[in-house]
Design a protein around this motif. Structure first.
Motif, PDB file in Angstrom:
ATOM      1  N   GLN A 184     -74.724  11.561  72.438  1.00 23.44           N
ATOM      2  CA  GLN A 184     -74.326  10.394  71.652  1.00 23.44           C
ATOM      3  C   GLN A 184     -73.107  10.677  70.785  1.00 23.44           C
ATOM      4  O   GLN A 184     -72.322   9.779  70.491  1.00 23.44           O
ATOM      5  CB  GLN A 184     -75.505   9.935  70.782  1.00 23.44           C
ATOM      6  N   SER A 185     -72.910  11.941  70.381  1.00 27.92           N
ATOM      7  CA  SER A 185     -71.824  12.260  69.461  1.00 27.92           C
ATOM      8  C   SER A 185     -70.490  12.475  70.169  1.00 27.92           C
ATOM      9  O   SER A 185     -69.471  12.708  69.528  1.00 27.92           O
ATOM     10  CB  SER A 185     -72.172  13.508  68.641  1.00 27.92           C
ATOM     11  N   GLY A 186     -70.478  12.383  71.476  1.00 28.02           N
ATOM     12  CA  GLY A 186     -69.257  12.536  72.267  1.00 28.02           C
ATOM     13  C   GLY A 186     -69.607  12.334  73.730  1.00 28.02           C
ATOM     14  O   GLY A 186     -70.782  12.148  74.080  1.00 28.02           O
ATOM     15  N   PRO A 187     -68.624  12.357  74.612  1.00 27.26           N
ATOM     16  CA  PRO A 187     -68.910  12.188  76.038  1.00 27.26           C
ATOM     17  C   PRO A 187     -69.721  13.352  76.581  1.00 27.26           C
ATOM     18  O   PRO A 187     -69.620  14.476  76.081  1.00 27.26           O
ATOM     19  CB  PRO A 187     -67.512  12.136  76.683  1.00 27.26           C
ATOM     20  N   VAL A 188     -70.544  13.100  77.590  1.00 30.74           N
ATOM     21  CA  VAL A 188     -71.327  14.173  78.190  1.00 30.74           C
ATOM     22  C   VAL A 188     -70.393  15.281  78.659  1.00 30.74           C
ATOM     23  O   VAL A 188     -69.268  15.035  79.084  1.00 30.74           O
ATOM     24  CB  VAL A 188     -72.202  13.674  79.354  1.00 30.74           C
ATOM     25  N   ALA A 189     -70.894  16.523  78.590  1.00 27.53           N
ATOM     26  CA  ALA A 189     -70.050  17.695  78.866  1.00 27.53           C
ATOM     27  C   ALA A 189     -70.282  18.191  80.286  1.00 27.53           C
ATOM     28  O   ALA A 189     -71.428  18.413  80.701  1.00 27.53           O
ATOM     29  CB  ALA A 189     -70.359  18.798  77.861  1.00 27.53           C
ATOM     30  N   TYR A 190     -69.184  18.365  80.987  1.00 29.80           N
ATOM     31  CA  TYR A 190     -69.215  18.943  82.329  1.00 29.80           C
ATOM     32  C   TYR A 190     -68.769  20.398  82.221  1.00 29.80           C
ATOM     33  O   TYR A 190     -67.589  20.683  82.026  1.00 29.80           O
ATOM     34  CB  TYR A 190     -68.282  18.184  83.263  1.00 29.80           C
TER      35      TYR A 190
ATOM     36  N   SER B   5     -58.558   8.593  87.986  1.00 33.03           N
ATOM     37  CA  SER B   5     -58.703   7.527  87.001  1.00 33.03           C
ATOM     38  C   SER B   5     -60.065   7.724  86.344  1.00 33.03           C
ATOM     39  O   SER B   5     -61.108   7.512  86.983  1.00 33.03           O
ATOM     40  CB  SER B   5     -58.616   6.153  87.675  1.00 33.03           C
ATOM     41  N   TRP B   6     -60.065   8.116  85.051  1.00 35.18           N
ATOM     42  CA  TRP B   6     -61.282   8.570  84.399  1.00 35.18           C
ATOM     43  C   TRP B   6     -61.736   7.593  83.313  1.00 35.18           C
ATOM     44  O   TRP B   6     -60.926   6.818  82.806  1.00 35.18           O
ATOM     45  CB  TRP B   6     -61.048   9.962  83.810  1.00 35.18           C
ATOM     46  N   PRO B   7     -63.011   7.630  82.953  1.00 37.64           N
ATOM     47  CA  PRO B   7     -63.523   6.650  81.986  1.00 37.64           C
ATOM     48  C   PRO B   7     -63.080   6.874  80.540  1.00 37.64           C
ATOM     49  O   PRO B   7     -63.315   6.011  79.696  1.00 37.64           O
ATOM     50  CB  PRO B   7     -65.048   6.783  82.118  1.00 37.64           C
ATOM     51  N   ILE B   8     -62.476   8.032  80.242  1.00 32.47           N
ATOM     52  CA  ILE B   8     -61.847   8.237  78.933  1.00 32.47           C
ATOM     53  C   ILE B   8     -60.454   8.814  79.162  1.00 32.47           C
ATOM     54  O   ILE B   8     -60.150   9.331  80.239  1.00 32.47           O
ATOM     55  CB  ILE B   8     -62.676   9.194  78.023  1.00 32.47           C
ATOM     56  N   GLU B   9     -59.597   8.712  78.154  1.00 31.46           N
ATOM     57  CA  GLU B   9     -58.199   9.108  78.313  1.00 31.46           C
ATOM     58  C   GLU B   9     -58.017  10.616  78.500  1.00 31.46           C
ATOM     59  O   GLU B   9     -57.057  11.050  79.133  1.00 31.46           O
ATOM     60  CB  GLU B   9     -57.375   8.640  77.105  1.00 31.46           C
ATOM     61  N   ASP B  10     -58.894  11.408  77.940  1.00 29.61           N
ATOM     62  CA  ASP B  10     -58.763  12.854  78.008  1.00 29.61           C
ATOM     63  C   ASP B  10     -59.144  13.356  79.396  1.00 29.61           C
ATOM     64  O   ASP B  10     -60.279  13.775  79.645  1.00 29.61           O
ATOM     65  CB  ASP B  10     -59.638  13.504  76.939  1.00 29.61           C
ATOM     66  N   ALA B  11     -58.179  13.336  80.314  1.00 30.49           N
ATOM     67  CA  ALA B  11     -58.454  13.734  81.695  1.00 30.49           C
ATOM     68  C   ALA B  11     -58.901  15.184  81.793  1.00 30.49           C
ATOM     69  O   ALA B  11     -59.702  15.542  82.665  1.00 30.49           O
ATOM     70  CB  ALA B  11     -57.205  13.511  82.549  1.00 30.49           C
ATOM     71  N   ALA B  12     -58.425  16.041  80.891  1.00 27.45           N
ATOM     72  CA  ALA B  12     -58.792  17.453  80.932  1.00 27.45           C
ATOM     73  C   ALA B  12     -60.292  17.657  80.765  1.00 27.45           C
ATOM     74  O   ALA B  12     -60.839  18.689  81.183  1.00 27.45           O
ATOM     75  CB  ALA B  12     -58.036  18.220  79.856  1.00 27.45           C
ATOM     76  N   HIS B  13     -60.969  16.688  80.159  1.00 25.73           N
ATOM     77  CA  HIS B  13     -62.414  16.774  79.966  1.00 25.73           C
ATOM     78  C   HIS B  13     -63.145  16.898  81.302  1.00 25.73           C
ATOM     79  O   HIS B  13     -64.267  17.412  81.347  1.00 25.73           O
ATOM     80  CB  HIS B  13     -62.902  15.528  79.221  1.00 25.73           C
ATOM     81  N   PHE B  14     -62.515  16.467  82.396  1.00 31.31           N
ATOM     82  CA  PHE B  14     -63.178  16.411  83.690  1.00 31.31           C
ATOM     83  C   PHE B  14     -62.755  17.541  84.632  1.00 31.31           C
ATOM     84  O   PHE B  14     -63.070  17.503  85.824  1.00 31.31           O
ATOM     85  CB  PHE B  14     -62.907  15.047  84.338  1.00 31.31           C
ATOM     86  N   ALA B  15     -62.072  18.548  84.113  1.00 30.38           N
ATOM     87  CA  ALA B  15     -61.584  19.647  84.958  1.00 30.38           C
ATOM     88  C   ALA B  15     -62.743  20.349  85.671  1.00 30.38           C
ATOM     89  O   ALA B  15     -62.690  20.586  86.891  1.00 30.38           O
ATOM     90  CB  ALA B  15     -60.779  20.638  84.127  1.00 30.38           C
ATOM     91  N   GLN B  16     -63.799  20.692  84.921  1.00 31.70           N
ATOM     92  CA  GLN B  16     -64.936  21.368  85.548  1.00 31.70           C
ATOM     93  C   GLN B  16     -65.710  20.415  86.455  1.00 31.70           C
ATOM     94  O   GLN B  16     -66.242  20.834  87.491  1.00 31.70           O
ATOM     95  CB  GLN B  16     -65.850  21.957  84.475  1.00 31.70           C
TER      96      GLN B  16
END
Length: 283
Positions: A181-187, A258-269
């Motif tokens: 809840q405090s941020g996007p789920v972590a991959y 095309s990712w659900p939040i702007e921080d594309a680097a969040h999805f590297a893993q």
């Protein structure tokens, strides 16, 4: 959150720094179940002392929702010599052993020293990683004395050892990092992004419309929040599949997606792990 908050009948939560981890205490007639124990033995001792102020009941069960340091490195504070008699420790059967020679140990240690400062060295020096010895494959029911806690492995997502604690009498699902809840789920490097949507669908099926979901980080949320989390992980999984099907190389996929939040680097893993699944490198 600086005090315990009763989010349902005899179900108390509290958020702790560092990493804003959410700890849950479930009070039964025979004792307390604690879900997750913070980041170090010292923090676990502090947690035990704070629980003693909350209730005179002993901590009899410790459940780790998954393997990561912020959810289980405080376990040893509930074992001898810190607590006598010790708690019973529960987790999923896929929990790995934490060896100081393991690269994951070094990664977490470096993170804590970088983010927490030099005082963390003393915490790491005394660290004993107390792995659960009561291991769950799919499900197990604990009788807490007048109430039931169901330990459920409903699928892979944040890790392959995610464990949900379902309290049917309170309609509360202690969900670990399957939701945040405090941020996007972590991959992370041990996540399963293509499985995650199905796992949250299973969580939805296990619980009812009025259920409360306790995340691994943040405040308890409702059914609508769970639906939003499902939509988020589904969008990520579908994007990974589309990039792979289009032949986009893994090293370009994060930038191209095309990712659900702007921080594309969040999805590297997520991309690395998803591509590995799609290519058969991961089961």
């Amino acid at each position: 959150m600086t005090t315990w908050t009763e989010t349902a009948d005899r179900v108390f939560i509290r958020r702790f720094d560092p990493v804003n981890v959410t700890v849950t205490a479930v009070l039964g007639g025979d004792g307390v179940l604690v879900a997750d124990t913070r980041c170090s033995v010292q923090e676990g001792r502090e947690l035990r002392e704070e629980l003693a102020e909350l209730t005179p009941l002993p901590v009899r069960w410790v459940v780790n929702t998954h393997t990561h340091f912020d959810h289980m490195w405080g376990n040893a504070a509930f074992d001898v010599p810190h607590q006598v008699p010790p708690a019973d420790f529960w987790g999923h059967e896929n929990l790995p052993d934490f060896d100081r020679a393991d690269p994951e140990f070094a990664t977490f240690s470096e993170y804590l020293l970088r983010e927490g400062g030099p005082e963390w060295q003393a915490k790491l020096d005394e660290l004993v990683v107390r792995k659960p010895d009561h291991l769950v494959a799919r499900e197990h029911t604990l009788d807490l004395g007048g109430r039931i806690a169901e330990l459920r492995h409903i699928g892979r997502g944040h890790t392959d050892n995610d464990l949900v604690v379902w309290l049917p009498d309170a309609a509360v699902a202690i969900s670990g990092d399957l939701i945040e809840q405090s941020g996007p789920v972590a991959y992370g490097s041990d996540s399963f992004p293509l499985d995650w949507p199905f796992t949250l669908a299973a969580l939805s099926g296990l619980t009812g419309q009025d259920a409360t979901y306790v995340p691994g980080h943040g405040d308890p949320s409702d059914r609508g929040f769970l639906q939003g989390q499902q939509e988020f992980v589904t969008a990520v999984a579908e994007q990974i599949k589309a990039l792979h099907a289009d032949g986009v190389p893994v090293e370009r996929a994060v930038e191209a997606g095309s990712w659900p939040i702007e921080d594309a680097a969040h999805f590297a893993q997520a991309v690395k792990r998803g591509y590995a699944q799609l290519s058969g490198e991961l089961p």
